[in-house]
Design a protein around this motif. Structure first.
Motif, PDB file in Angstrom:
ATOM      1  N   UNK A 142     -20.242 -29.890-118.730  1.00  0.00           N
ATOM      2  CA  UNK A 142     -20.970 -31.157-118.746  1.00  0.00           C
ATOM      3  C   UNK A 142     -21.630 -31.394-120.099  1.00  0.00           C
ATOM      4  N   UNK A 143     -22.259 -30.351-120.666  1.00  0.00           N
ATOM      5  CA  UNK A 143     -22.914 -30.500-121.966  1.00  0.00           C
ATOM      6  C   UNK A 143     -21.902 -30.810-123.060  1.00  0.00           C
ATOM      7  N   UNK A 144     -20.737 -30.150-123.002  1.00  0.00           N
ATOM      8  CA  UNK A 144     -19.701 -30.385-124.012  1.00  0.00           C
ATOM      9  C   UNK A 144     -19.194 -31.823-123.948  1.00  0.00           C
ATOM     10  N   UNK A 145     -18.968 -32.310-122.730  1.00  0.00           N
ATOM     11  CA  UNK A 145     -18.511 -33.694-122.574  1.00  0.00           C
ATOM     12  C   UNK A 145     -19.549 -34.654-123.139  1.00  0.00           C
ATOM     13  N   UNK A 146     -20.818 -34.403-122.860  1.00  0.00           N
ATOM     14  CA  UNK A 146     -21.880 -35.283-123.369  1.00  0.00           C
ATOM     15  C   UNK A 146     -21.954 -35.253-124.885  1.00  0.00           C
ATOM     16  N   UNK A 147     -21.759 -34.090-125.489  1.00  0.00           N
ATOM     17  CA  UNK A 147     -21.759 -34.003-126.949  1.00  0.00           C
ATOM     18  C   UNK A 147     -20.601 -34.814-127.524  1.00  0.00           C
ATOM     19  N   UNK A 148     -19.408 -34.694-126.898  1.00  0.00           N
ATOM     20  CA  UNK A 148     -18.255 -35.469-127.365  1.00  0.00           C
ATOM     21  C   UNK A 148     -18.507 -36.968-127.221  1.00  0.00           C
ATOM     22  N   UNK A 149     -19.144 -37.377-126.107  1.00  0.00           N
ATOM     23  CA  UNK A 149     -19.457 -38.797-125.924  1.00  0.00           C
ATOM     24  C   UNK A 149     -20.443 -39.265-126.992  1.00  0.00           C
ATOM     25  N   UNK A 150     -21.400 -38.411-127.332  1.00  0.00           N
ATOM     26  CA  UNK A 150     -22.326 -38.751-128.412  1.00  0.00           C
ATOM     27  C   UNK A 150     -21.614 -38.891-129.751  1.00  0.00           C
ATOM     28  N   UNK A 151     -20.665 -37.997-130.016  1.00  0.00           N
ATOM     29  CA  UNK A 151     -19.894 -38.076-131.271  1.00  0.00           C
ATOM     30  C   UNK A 151     -19.035 -39.335-131.310  1.00  0.00           C
TER      31      UNK A 151
END
Length: 271
Positions: free
Chosen positions: A20-29
């Motif tokens: 979940x955290x990785x997906x959120x970081x990618x969405x932020x990028x």
């Protein structure tokens, strides 16, 4: 105290949290890329307001096909730049783009092909006009006549739009919802450039009935806000996992056991 974190159940919680955290970081990028792209568009819009107009062919290469064909789309770095071109308006093939809003009023943008010396054409957005008064927002307006003879225009380079349905012939004029150049070009008897010109100056002067189509900046700060939103969510998910794990560890160690009820009636009365 934390040996339970190695159990399959808690390893599963950890994996889910990390995903979940990785997906959120990618969405932020991704939102960061959108912010940079929109910021670049705004920079080009601002730069185009003061630049000296360049020849049309510097931004819009000549189409090489036959009638109805479309030339290459303008390079992204050249959109919203100012260009100049000289030719003759083809008043027999005026295109009305309906449902366009200026100052909260719905009307039409008027596109007229400017036929150049080499026989190709560029669509020129001559401006916005309201519909016929009292006849509804879809009623075709009375379009001011374009100048006859040689005309020199200056304006901003804009790329083809997308979507918007097809092109229809109504009351002797082409009409569409969006400026989709490949679709419009099929209705015209000459090759057409892959972008159009949003008019901001013309010799002879444009009819005062036209209202200039405003160039709006993109809302890049909204994307910047989403960047931080997604990154904060990613941090919160990791912090949340740590908080739940610590709470479970304290429970297993008996540090968060139930407290003895307090008998308020036995407490001395306040004086």
């Amino acid at each position: 105290m934390y040996r339970f974190l190695l159990t399959p159940r808690w390893l599963g919680y950890l994996a889910l949290t990390l995903v979940a955290a990785t997906v959120m970081v990618f969405l932020g990028n991704w939102q960061l890329d959108r912010y940079r792209g929109r910021s670049a568009i705004n920079d080009r819009i601002d730069a185009g307001a003061t630049m000296t107009p360049a020849p049309l062919r510097d931004a819009l290469p000549a189409p090489t096909g036959g009638p109805g064909s479309v030339g290459p789309a303008p390079a992204e770095r050249l959109t919203w730049s100012r260009v100049t071109a000289t030719g003759r308006y083809d008043t027999a093939n005026v295109v009305l783009i309906r449902g366009r809003t200026v100052d909260n009023k719905v009307g039409f943008e008027v596109l007229t092909p400017l036929v150049l010396a080499d026989g190709t054409a560029v669509l020129v957005d001559r401006g916005w006009i309201p519909p016929t008064p009292g006849a509804g927002a879809t009623a075709q307006p009375s379009v001011p006549a374009a100048p006859t003879g040689e005309v020199t225009v200056t304006g901003r380079v804009v790329g083809s739009e997308s979507g918007g349905g097809g092109v229809v012939q109504r009351d002797g004029k082409l009409e569409a919802r969006r400026i989709v150049i490949p679709r419009l070009a099929k209705q015209l008897p000459y090759p057409v450039t892959g972008g159009y010109v949003l008019l901001d100056g013309q010799t002879p002067a444009a009819d005062p009935a036209f209202q200039a189509v405003p160039i709006g900046h993109t809302n890049n700060w909204q994307n910047f806000g989403y960047v931080w939103q997604w990154w904060i969510f990613a941090v919160m998910s990791l912090v949340g996992y740590g908080w739940v794990a610590r709470r479970e560890a304290r429970r297993r160690a008996g540090l968060d056991g139930p407290r003895e009820p307090v008998d308020r009636a036995a407490e001395p009365a306040a004086t």
